[in-house]
Design an enzyme around this catalytic site. Structure first.
Site, mmCIF file in Angstrom:
data_model
loop_
_atom_site.group_PDB
_atom_site.id
_atom_site.type_symbol
_atom_site.label_atom_id
_atom_site.label_comp_id
_atom_site.label_asym_id
_atom_site.label_seq_id
_atom_site.Cartn_x
_atom_site.Cartn_y
_atom_site.Cartn_z
ATOM 1 N N ASP A 89 0.919 -1.054 0.063
ATOM 2 C CA ASP A 89 -0.056 -0.077 -0.042
ATOM 3 C C ASP A 89 1.125 1.061 0.071
ATOM 4 O OD1 ASP A 89 -1.727 2.097 0.314
ATOM 5 O OD2 ASP A 89 -2.346 1.515 2.499
ATOM 6 N N GLU A 213 -10.719 11.824 -31.150
ATOM 7 C CA GLU A 213 -11.084 10.425 -30.756
ATOM 8 C C GLU A 213 -12.525 10.191 -30.922
ATOM 9 O OE1 GLU A 213 -8.353 9.368 -27.390
ATOM 10 O OE2 GLU A 213 -8.906 11.269 -26.910
ATOM 11 N N ASP A 232 -5.424 17.163 -20.436
ATOM 12 C CA ASP A 232 -5.293 15.846 -20.885
ATOM 13 C C ASP A 232 -4.558 15.645 -22.140
ATOM 14 O OD1 ASP A 232 -5.865 12.945 -20.278
ATOM 15 O OD2 ASP A 232 -7.132 12.988 -21.936
ATOM 16 N N HIS A 237 0.545 16.429 -25.294
ATOM 17 C CA HIS A 237 0.721 15.688 -26.760
ATOM 18 C C HIS A 237 0.539 16.872 -27.844
ATOM 19 C CE1 HIS A 237 -0.018 12.315 -24.532
ATOM 20 N NE2 HIS A 237 -1.304 12.085 -24.465
ATOM 21 N N LYS A 336 -13.351 14.338 -27.655
ATOM 22 C CA LYS A 336 -13.589 12.941 -27.572
ATOM 23 C C LYS A 336 -15.043 12.754 -28.193
ATOM 24 C CE LYS A 336 -10.710 11.473 -23.833
ATOM 25 N NZ LYS A 336 -9.663 10.905 -24.306
HETATM 26 C C1 BG6 Z 1 -3.677 9.775 -23.283
HETATM 27 C C2 BG6 Z 1 -5.028 10.597 -22.641
HETATM 28 O O1 BG6 Z 1 -2.656 10.545 -22.798
HETATM 29 O O2 BG6 Z 1 -3.845 9.922 -24.560
HETATM 30 C C3 BG6 Z 1 -6.274 10.070 -23.273
HETATM 31 O O3 BG6 Z 1 -4.792 10.522 -21.103
HETATM 32 C C4 BG6 Z 1 -6.403 9.850 -24.859
HETATM 33 O O4 BG6 Z 1 -7.498 10.626 -22.812
HETATM 34 C C5 BG6 Z 1 -5.152 8.894 -25.190
HETATM 35 O O5 BG6 Z 1 -7.473 9.142 -25.133
HETATM 36 C C6 BG6 Z 1 -4.981 9.171 -26.836
HETATM 37 O O6 BG6 Z 1 -3.874 8.435 -27.102
HETATM 38 P P1 BG6 Z 1 -3.812 7.718 -28.376
HETATM 39 O O7 BG6 Z 1 -2.443 6.910 -28.658
HETATM 40 O O8 BG6 Z 1 -4.896 6.709 -28.390
HETATM 41 O O9 BG6 Z 1 -3.962 8.776 -29.426
#
Ligand code: BG6
Length: 487
Positions: A89, A213, A232, A237, A336
């Protein structure tokens, strides 16, 4: 490609990331013969499993996350035998005796501590590792995003981790950097002399970066609701993609040369603050709709009706304030539950200066577009204008020169984690984010979050299965441009 003997300790070893991404990636490296016989994978969690119980659990899951043509019983058995489980833990007070004993069996192995757990535990885990004297010169720590939820919390995490590990031992993962097509951005730009002379405001009208997505927030709704699309996806990214597109040529492909150039781009981003934020950004939240013909719930329904202003979509216009990019907007968008899954970088060149073709006005000659499709259907397409064959007058049509990865290369495109885990073991952080990059990205992102909060506005609703809020279309059309949409 063979990797030195190592012990890979995964904190959060029964979690989603370990099961969906890390273990499949390690299995695939093992199957390709890259893991040393002595390499072990030690999962740490509260699950109360012994080694056999953990192996059974992973045996039942692995095939679901590995491409079908990579299933093979011999490799699976060898891989499962590398797995161990230790019940800890992390937040508890017990000394980590079992972990100490296990790791002391292989004192010369490279030690990788992979923190696939909640970021609030990053500091405490590092502290505990230090107290247990488990950190040596040969150790590395891997941090999954999110590194904090704002600049102050990111700094606090970086301080805590930095108190135990030297910066060269810290690997902050942004898995986009491990994608083959993202690595290829560097090759496309710097192994081809053709593009670089055109790669500036003199020839480029604007750049679009999209990560769209079809999935919703799924089982991660709890985390996601505290995050939202800007934290996120954009803070990490999308900004990393922007850096790779916009950076100056590094003198060589090494950890500091590349990351120094990316940092300069982040520092050159024109701050979006106050009223500018509402003009230059759009945030959305999905309502019920149809995705791939199937009805799906809205974001708020997934939260059981709890009110939430968390954005599941962002579009924004960014500018890089330097000589190369002055006046060239970078439009970023991610969301999304959109109608298609596609991540791509689109570079649109300037229109022709003057039409020589009778009856065809300048504006009817479509500008060239370089479309770098990152996923799926990985490809590079250069859209050129050509003459439609025919005996009559000149008719023009834009058609792509198409480099499809699937058609060009026979080999499977490895998953980002396969590459990145190998780099960790080798100790090469080039494709990982340095502390100053993460903090510069937060510095730019934070005022946007603040302005949204202060505005008292709500994200715009968009039906699931569409291309997002209409305001996002208006954002780019206001500038006389359109989002690139193609299947
Ligand atoms: C992650 C996010 O870093 O990247 C997710 O937290 C997202 O929300 C994902 O779905 C997307 O990654 P990939 O590789 O599917 O484009």
């Amino acid at each position: 490609n063979s990797l030195a003997p190592c012990d890979i300790v995964v904190f959060g070893g029964t979690g989603d990331l370990a099961i969906r991404k890390l273990l499949p990636a390690l299995y695939l490296r093992d199957r390709d013969g890259h893991l040393d016989d002595a390499t072990r994978i030690v999962a740490v969690s509260r699950a109360g499993l012994d080694d056999a119980g953990y192996r059974d659990k992973i045996a039942a899951e692995l095939r679901g996350f590995v491409p079908e043509d990579c299933h093979d019983t011999t490799s699976e058995e060898r891989f499962l035998a590398r797995l161990h489980h230790i019940t800890i833990d992390i937040a508890g007070q017990d000394p980590w005796l079992e972990l100490i004993t296990r790791l002391s069996e292989a004192p010369d192995s490279v030690r990788v501590f992979y923190l696939a757990c909640a970021p609030r535990l990053f500091g405490p885990v590092c502290q505990k590792l230090s107290e247990a004297r488990l950190v040596n010169e040969q150790s590395r720590v891997v941090l999954e995003k999110p590194i904090g939820h704002d600049l102050a919390s990111a700094r606090a995490i970086n301080d805590d981790v930095g108190a135990v590990f030297a910066e060269k031992q810290i690997f902050r993962i942004d898995h986009y950097l491990g994608k083959e097509t993202v690595q290829n951005l560097l090759v496309l730009r710097f192994a081809n002399a053709l593009l670089e002379p055109l790669w500036n405001s003199g020839a480029i009208d604007h750049v679009q970066i999209t990560a769209s997505e079809t999935v919703g927030t799924g089982s991660r709704a709890g985390y996601y609701d505290t995050s939202g699309a800007l934290r996120d996806m954009v803070q990490n990214h999308l900004l990393q993609l922007l850096c790779l597109v916009a950076m100056e040529p590094p003198t060589r492909l090494d950890r500091d040369a590349v990351r120094d150039e990316k940092l300069k781009v982040l520092q050159a981003l024109r701050p979006l603050e106050g009223p500018d934020v509402l003009r230059a950004t759009v945030r959305g939240q999905y309502a019920p709709g149809l995705v791939d013909g199937e009805p799906v719930a809205g974001y708020l329904d997934e939260l059981d009706g709890k009110p939430s202003n968390t954005e599941t979509f962002v579009a924004l216009k960014a500018e890089v304030g330097n000589w190369r990019w002055a006046g060239v907007p970078f439009y970023l968008r991610t969301g999304k539950r959109l109608e298609r899954r596609a991540s791509e970088v689109v570079v649109q060149f300037n229109p022709v200066a003057h039409s020589i073709f009778p009856g065809i006005a300048d504006e009817f000659i479509a500008p060239n577009r370089l479309v770098i499709r990152l996923q799926p259907d990985e490809a590079i397409r250069l859209h050129l204008v050509t003459k439609e064959p025919g005996p009559g007058g000149v008719r023009l049509r834009q058609v792509p020169l198409n480099l499809s990865f699937a058609e060009t290369f026979e080999s499977r495109l490895p998953d980002a984690y396969e590459r990145l885990l190998g780099d960790v073991v080798r100790g090469d952080p080039t494709l990982f984010m340095r502390r100053d990059e993460v903090e510069a990205a937060w510095q730019w992102t934070e005022p946007i979050l603040a302005a949204w909060e202060q505005s008292g506005t709500r994200p715009k609703r968009y039906a699931a299965g569409t291309s997002g809020p209409t305001a996002a279309t208006a954002l780019i059309e206001r500038d006389g441009r359109t989002w690139h949409e193609e299947d």
